[in-house]
Design a protein around this motif. Sequence first.
Motif, short mmCIF file in Angstrom:
data_model
loop_
_atom_site.label_atom_id
_atom_site.label_comp_id
_atom_site.label_asym_id
_atom_site.label_seq_id
_atom_site.Cartn_x
_atom_site.Cartn_y
_atom_site.Cartn_z
N ILE A 25 5.87 12.71 -3.39
CA ILE A 25 5.70 11.93 -3.03
C ILE A 25 4.67 12.85 -2.02
CG2 ILE A 25 3.01 10.00 -3.28
CD1 ILE A 25 4.61 10.08 -6.19
N ASP A 26 3.37 13.30 -1.98
CA ASP A 26 2.47 13.89 -0.82
C ASP A 26 3.21 13.99 0.67
OD1 ASP A 26 0.74 13.00 -2.92
OD2 ASP A 26 -0.07 11.07 -1.78
N MET A 27 4.81 14.91 0.62
CA MET A 27 5.18 14.88 1.40
C MET A 27 3.99 16.52 2.66
SD MET A 27 7.54 13.22 2.50
CE MET A 27 8.41 13.74 3.31
N ASP A 30 -1.38 16.66 6.21
CA ASP A 30 -2.41 15.41 6.81
C ASP A 30 -2.02 14.27 6.62
OD1 ASP A 30 -5.05 16.04 6.77
OD2 ASP A 30 -5.23 16.95 4.58
N PHE A 31 -0.69 13.82 6.29
CA PHE A 31 -0.16 12.39 6.62
C PHE A 31 1.01 12.70 7.91
CE2 PHE A 31 -1.58 11.90 2.11
CZ PHE A 31 -2.68 11.55 2.02
N LEU A 32 1.69 13.64 7.75
CA LEU A 32 2.64 13.78 8.54
C LEU A 32 2.20 14.69 10.31
CD1 LEU A 32 4.65 14.22 5.87
CD2 LEU A 32 6.01 13.85 7.49
N GLY A 36 -4.13 15.46 11.29
CA GLY A 36 -4.64 15.34 9.34
C GLY A 36 -5.15 13.71 9.13
N PHE A 37 -5.07 13.39 8.16
CA PHE A 37 -5.96 12.89 7.62
C PHE A 37 -5.20 10.76 7.84
CE2 PHE A 37 -6.04 9.15 3.59
CZ PHE A 37 -7.41 9.04 3.92
N GLY A 38 -3.79 11.30 8.29
CA GLY A 38 -2.52 10.06 8.52
C GLY A 38 -3.23 9.08 10.29
N SER A 40 -5.94 10.35 11.42
CA SER A 40 -7.37 10.08 11.46
C SER A 40 -7.85 8.43 10.65
CB SER A 40 -8.38 10.97 10.36
OG SER A 40 -8.50 10.53 9.31
N LEU A 41 -6.56 7.63 10.20
CA LEU A 41 -6.98 6.43 10.07
C LEU A 41 -6.10 5.67 11.34
CD1 LEU A 41 -5.71 6.60 6.48
CD2 LEU A 41 -8.08 6.48 7.26
N GLY A 42 -5.57 6.33 12.35
CA GLY A 42 -5.50 5.69 13.66
C GLY A 42 -4.02 5.48 13.16
N GLY A 158 8.63 10.24 -1.16
CA GLY A 158 7.54 10.62 -0.05
C GLY A 158 7.56 9.48 0.49
N VAL A 159 5.62 10.03 0.93
CA VAL A 159 5.46 9.27 1.47
C VAL A 159 3.52 8.56 0.79
CG1 VAL A 159 6.32 10.04 3.98
CG2 VAL A 159 3.76 11.11 2.86
N THR A 160 3.03 7.20 1.61
CA THR A 160 4.09 6.32 2.34
C THR A 160 4.42 5.39 1.20
OG1 THR A 160 1.82 5.04 3.09
CG2 THR A 160 2.26 6.85 3.93
N THR A 161 5.84 4.68 1.43
CA THR A 161 6.11 3.53 1.53
C THR A 161 5.26 2.84 0.19
OG1 THR A 161 8.12 3.98 2.39
CG2 THR A 161 8.41 1.77 0.93
N GLU A 162 4.67 2.17 0.95
CA GLU A 162 3.30 1.05 0.52
C GLU A 162 2.97 1.43 -0.48
OE1 GLU A 162 3.67 1.17 3.50
OE2 GLU A 162 1.90 1.37 4.28
N VAL A 163 1.72 2.55 0.01
CA VAL A 163 0.78 3.16 -0.56
C VAL A 163 1.09 4.08 -1.82
CG1 VAL A 163 -1.39 4.51 -0.04
CG2 VAL A 163 -0.58 2.80 1.92
N CYS A 164 0.64 5.13 -1.21
CA CYS A 164 1.26 6.26 -3.07
C CYS A 164 2.18 5.66 -3.65
CB CYS A 164 1.01 8.06 -2.66
SG CYS A 164 -0.69 7.99 -2.03
N VAL A 165 3.61 6.06 -2.53
CA VAL A 165 4.73 5.59 -3.76
C VAL A 165 4.79 4.90 -3.98
CG1 VAL A 165 7.24 4.95 -2.84
CG2 VAL A 165 6.09 6.78 -1.65
N1 TIU Z 1 0.01 9.42 0.07
C1 TIU Z 1 -0.52 7.93 0.84
O1 TIU Z 1 0.39 7.70 1.18
N2 TIU Z 1 -2.19 8.11 1.13
C2 TIU Z 1 -2.69 7.01 2.39
O2 TIU Z 1 -3.77 7.85 2.52
N3 TIU Z 1 -1.42 6.37 2.77
C3 TIU Z 1 -1.00 5.74 3.94
O3 TIU Z 1 -0.41 5.10 4.03
N4 TIU Z 1 -2.77 5.74 4.48
#
Ligand code: TIU
Length: 228
Positions: A25-27, A30-32, A36-38, A40-42, A158-165
């Motif tokens: 998932i989503d490696m 933008d997240f790593l 990127g997006f991750g 940008s969310l702080g 993949g990432v993140t455990t509590e969100v997309c996984v």
């Molecule tokens: N791929 C995924 O988990 N998307 C997120 O936005 N995760 C966050 O932890 N922000």
Amino acid sequence: MRRSQIPAEPFPFEVDFARTALVIIDMQRDFLEPGGFGASLGNDVSRLRSAVGPCSAMLEGARAAGLLVIHTREGHRPDLADAPPAKVLRGPPEKRIGACGPMGRILVRGEPGHEIVPELAPIAGEPVIDKPGKGAFYQTDLDLVLRNRGVETLLVAGVTTEVCVHTTVREANDRGYRCLVLSDACASYFPEFHAVGLAMIAAQGGIFGWVSTTGEVLAALSAAERAA
Ligand code: TIU
């Protein structure tokens, strides 16, 4: 291939590797990676690096054994027509989805930041599922791909455990797939959420699925191949 048993929480996991897919998932950069997006969310994006080595080992083992490998990517169309305003209109404008960052437009398909990190890059024959949401089943053809291949069990990393996984495992569980989540091949920006997220999956007798490690799965996969 015969059925194998993998040590797992909350109890040993029975698996037929011939009907199993590895879903990463989503490696994505933008997240790593910074910018990127991750970020940008702080978030401190370095927290996700720990998953790369285990994902790479699992990917290598799955490829060698001929398992179906599926990669997912979270992101949106360049025109953002598939991005809900409630998701886009958060944070300062220069850090929002679609804004320009050092890896191109944030969380937009086709941009450098949307790509999977080079260590885990897909190869020919491995489906890549582009998803607009957190769950890999939402508004994608993942279910169709899995059914066409007779898959009943998912090895999830993949990432993140509590969100997309987590969202993907919940969706998969409701659709009747058995999910084994690889604890060391997942990561979160919040170590405490990673731990609790995994615990939530295995709690209540495996309410969403099972949790094990890359080492345990690779050992079972090797044993199954030797026995075949
Ligand atoms: N791929 C995924 O988990 N998307 C997120 O936005 N995760 C966050 O932890 N922000």
